[in-house]
Structure formats: C-alpha cells, structure tokens
Design a protein around this motif. Structure first.
Motif, short mmCIF file in Angstrom:
data_model
loop_
_atom_site.label_atom_id
_atom_site.label_comp_id
_atom_site.label_asym_id
_atom_site.label_seq_id
_atom_site.Cartn_x
_atom_site.Cartn_y
_atom_site.Cartn_z
N ASP A 172 0.83 -1.21 0.00
CA ASP A 172 0.00 0.00 0.00
C ASP A 172 0.86 1.26 0.00
O ASP A 172 1.75 1.40 0.84
N LEU A 229 -4.87 5.29 1.83
CA LEU A 229 -3.99 4.21 1.40
C LEU A 229 -4.34 3.80 -0.02
O LEU A 229 -5.48 3.94 -0.45
N SER A 230 -3.36 3.31 -0.72
CA SER A 230 -3.57 3.00 -2.14
C SER A 230 -4.72 2.03 -2.30
O SER A 230 -4.93 1.13 -1.49
#
Lengths: 109, 115
Positions: A31, A90-91
């Motif tokens: 992430d 977060l990704s």
C-alpha cells in the motif's frame, strides 16, 4: 479496505510548522500512502505520496514510520491558504480511492 | 491548460427529474471517476471507468448511471430513483495504476440541489 484514522480537526498559527498525523495500522506491504487536501467548495488536490521512505516536494513532506503503521504530513510554514481538509488515504483496491472525513486544519493569523 | 472540466457548477432539479452532469478531461487519462460528497463528509465513489465502453459500480451506484463513449468524457446521470440526490459531485481522472503514481486530478465539482 485498509483504513486510516485522523484527528477531526487541528489548529496552527500562521508561519509555524504543522504536523498532521495519520494512523494506518492495517496497511499492507504494497500500500502506498497518499495525502490530498480540499479547500472549501473545491475538488481535492494531490499533496504527496510515499511507500516507505520519507518524501519531500514543494508543498509538503511526508514522514513514514519505520513499521509503516503511521505517517505524518508536515507543512513547514503554514499559511492561510493551507486551511483545508487533509485526507490520508492508502492505495486503493484496483483504481478506487477511499476518502475518509480527514482533518480540518485551521490556520490562525 | 490541461485539466478536468465539470458543468454545470450549480444545478437545481425538481423531484422526479433526471439530470446529467458533464465531465471532460484533456489529460489523456484512461481512468475516470465520479464521487459524491455530502456536507461534513468524505467522498464516496459512485462509478469509475478504466477504459472506453467499460465502467464499474462504486459503493453508492444505486440511482446513478454513467457512460464512457469517449476517452475524454464521463457523464453522470442522476436519475429519479436516487432518493437523496442533493450533494456536491466531483469528477476525477488518473492514469492507470494510480496506486503507484499517486495522483488523482479533480474537477471543481457540480453542486446539485433538488427542490
């Protein structure tokens, strides 16, 4: 989805540094950590992102804890134009970004 | 200048009417997104598209529809089935793989009010 936790609001005096914290204890190894900010009645704008190492750009610095379970966005000298809601994200899964409620930063003249 | 253009900026609608919000980008991005924001809340994903003629539902797709006939355009229709459509709508775009590149580009938003 990996979650982030941010304080609802913070205050800073103008021309002083601001440290905006974010906790992400369930972050996975792949992430990325992203920060966006949103001025009133505008769309969010990208601030900075990183994976493991600290990052600097013209807007801010991102300090990432060694265990990656927390991070801090650093504004080196707050100005009135920095008053905004700051989102730590977060990704995403696939290409989806999940925005929480963020931290509302007030800059005091 | 490159960017994302949303129109109209403000829109009023009577209950029972459909309305279409426009989103155009000239950034040559493959991925486009629609988010909804309610007062004091974060953004919630309505729909997203990674390629022309393909799109996926986000968390709150009910009562909305989209199309992606051209790479640069991703219009959102708020249908009469959407029970509480009054909100701030944001369109965004990115390159594919935004998790690594990190950057979503947003438009200035469209504020829809149902009378």
């Amino acid at each position: 989805d990996a979650k982030t936790t941010q304080p609802n609001s913070m205050e800073s005096n103008e021309e002083e540094p601001v440290h905006l914290p974010c906790n992400h204890s369930t972050i996975s190894g792949t992430d990325y950590i992203h920060w966006y900010r949103q001025l009133p009645s505008q769309g969010p704008e990208y601030v900075i992102h990183g994976l493991t190492s600290n990052v600097n750009n013209r807007m801010a610095s991102l300090a990432i804890a060694e265990d990656r379970k927390s991070s801090t966005l650093i504004l080196h000298r707050a100005t009135l134009r920095d008053a905004a809601v700051y989102y730590c994200i977060l990704s995403p899964t696939g290409n989806q970004f999940y925005f929480g409620t963020g931290t509302s930063l007030t800059v005091i003249p | 200048d490159g960017g994302i253009t949303q129109s109209p900026k403000y829109l009023f609608r009577k209950e029972g009417q459909n309305v279409t919000l426009s989103c155009e980008q000239n950034l040559n991005h493959d991925a486009m997104y629609w988010y909804r924001q309610d007062p004091g809340q974060g953004l919630r994903l309505i729909y997203y598209s990674q390629i022309v003629n393909d799109f996926q539902k986000g968390d709150i797709a009910e009562g909305y529809s989209v199309s992606r006939e051209k790479k640069e355009s991703f219009p959102l229709t708020v249908t009469s089935a959407q029970k509480n459509p009054t909100a701030f709508y944001l369109c965004a775009s990115s390159r594919i793989g935004v998790a690594n590149t990190g950057e979503l580009f947003f438009g200035e938003g469209s504020r829809l009010t149902v009378l």
